[in-house]
Design an enzyme around this catalytic site. Structure first.
Site, short mmCIF file in Angstrom:
data_model
loop_
_atom_site.label_atom_id
_atom_site.label_comp_id
_atom_site.label_asym_id
_atom_site.label_seq_id
_atom_site.Cartn_x
_atom_site.Cartn_y
_atom_site.Cartn_z
N THR A 67 37.92 27.13 -39.93
CA THR A 67 39.07 27.52 -39.93
C THR A 67 39.80 27.60 -38.60
O THR A 67 39.05 27.41 -37.55
CB THR A 67 39.04 29.18 -40.36
OG1 THR A 67 38.34 29.10 -41.60
CG2 THR A 67 40.32 29.95 -40.35
N GLY A 117 39.63 32.63 -49.76
CA GLY A 117 38.56 33.41 -48.84
C GLY A 117 39.38 34.33 -47.98
O GLY A 117 40.31 35.15 -48.60
N ASP A 118 38.95 35.00 -46.96
CA ASP A 118 39.44 35.95 -46.07
C ASP A 118 40.96 35.63 -45.48
O ASP A 118 41.57 36.31 -45.29
CB ASP A 118 38.55 36.39 -45.06
CG ASP A 118 38.18 35.27 -43.91
OD1 ASP A 118 37.94 34.27 -44.24
OD2 ASP A 118 38.34 35.52 -42.74
#
Length: 305
Positions: A175, A204-205
């Protein structure tokens, strides 16, 4: 005291010869961000730094994003302003070059925080973002290799993702993110292509405000690693809470990663932070996490993995 820090993702860089390229990539991004920061805008600094990382195919964001189980790209991005708590995010977006810029438009042009999938793509077109294919030949070859392992049973896909990553660290890719303080406001942003072989529709986050991306008046944070861990811990927000309790950015980064390790083990997370005093922080429990930062008094960026 102004400051900016960027990351190119936490994980394991299997090919040592890639490390200099990764370091050069984060240095290039932080220099671009620093130039914008010197003009006075942390918001512009974060967006422009992340765009550099998205445009560099060595990173898993924008061009060079990893592929889903069915061979497609679904990207996530978010950006947040600490002074106003305004935020914008996109999840599962495809067909755009710079998801971080679309996320900023969500923040500035709508009353929403998060747009997903086809809705995010339609919004991007309305905002004038042209059609773009972020898939690279290298990612296609990596996808074919991993898919072959999956078909042969070498990768047990329905295992818990954490176990899968321990056996095959190449599944977890980098990321990217940036956090900056311009003397008045802290801004945080994150962008990613997600995890190799992820299920279609997996989020995802990164675009979850408080999980992978968060900023307020005391600090900002951008997380990287196994997104499900950051979501369960609300890790970016938790890290800024540590600053509110009296820690500086580095101590808060260390505490956040210690928390991730306590609950979910090693090889799961990395984080970068900036606080309102202009301190930077970064920590990881993975083998590598590329980073670069600049702050007042520095002529060249500090960078490493």
């Amino acid at each position: 005291m102004v400051a900016i820090i960027v990351h190119g993702g936490a994980g394991t860089i299997k090919k040592e010869e890639r490390i200099p390229k990764v370091i050069e990539g984060v240095k290039e991004a932080v220099i671009v961000g620093w130039k914008e920061l010197r003009k006075g805008s942390a918001l512009d600094a974060v967006e422009e730094a992340i765009k550099v990382l998205e445009d560099n195919p060595i990173f898993n964001a924008g061009t060079g994003s990893v592929l889903t189980i069915d061979g497609k790209v679904e990207m996530d991005a978010a950006i947040m302003r600490g002074k106003t708590l305004e935020a914008g995010a996109v999840a599962g977006i495809w067909g755009v070059k710079n998801p971080i810029s679309v996320a900023r438009k969500v923040m500035e042009k709508t009353d929403h925080v998060l747009l997903v999938g086809e809705g995010a793509v339609k919004f991007a077109r309305l905002m004038g973002f042209p059609e773009y294919n972020p898939i690279t030949e290298e990612r296609i070859e990596q996808w074919k290799e991993l898919k072959e392992k999956l078909m042969k049973g070498e990768i047990k896909y329905w295992k818990k993702l954490g176990e899968l990553i321990k056996e095959y660290p190449e599944v977890l890719r980098s990321t990217v993110g940036a956090v900056a303080f311009d003397g008045e406001e802290i801004v945080a942003g994150t962008s990613t292509g997600g995890v190799f072989l992820k299920m279609f529709g997996r989020v995802g986050d990164t675009p979850i405000i408080g999980a992978g991306t968060y900023a307020n008046e005391v600090a900002g944070a951008s997380c990287t690693g196994l997104g499900e861990v950051a979501i369960r811990l609300a890790l970016a927000k938790t890290a800024t809470d540590f600053v509110r309790l009296g820690m500086d950015a580095q101590a808060a980064s260390n505490a956040a990663i210690s928390l991730a390790t306590k609950y979910f083990g090693k090889d799961t997370m990395g984080i970068i932070m900036v606080d309102a005093a202009g301190n930077v922080g970064f920590a990881k429990n993975t083998k590598h996490m590329s980073y670069a930062y600049m702050k007042d008094g520095m002529e060249e960026p500090e960078a490493g993995v």
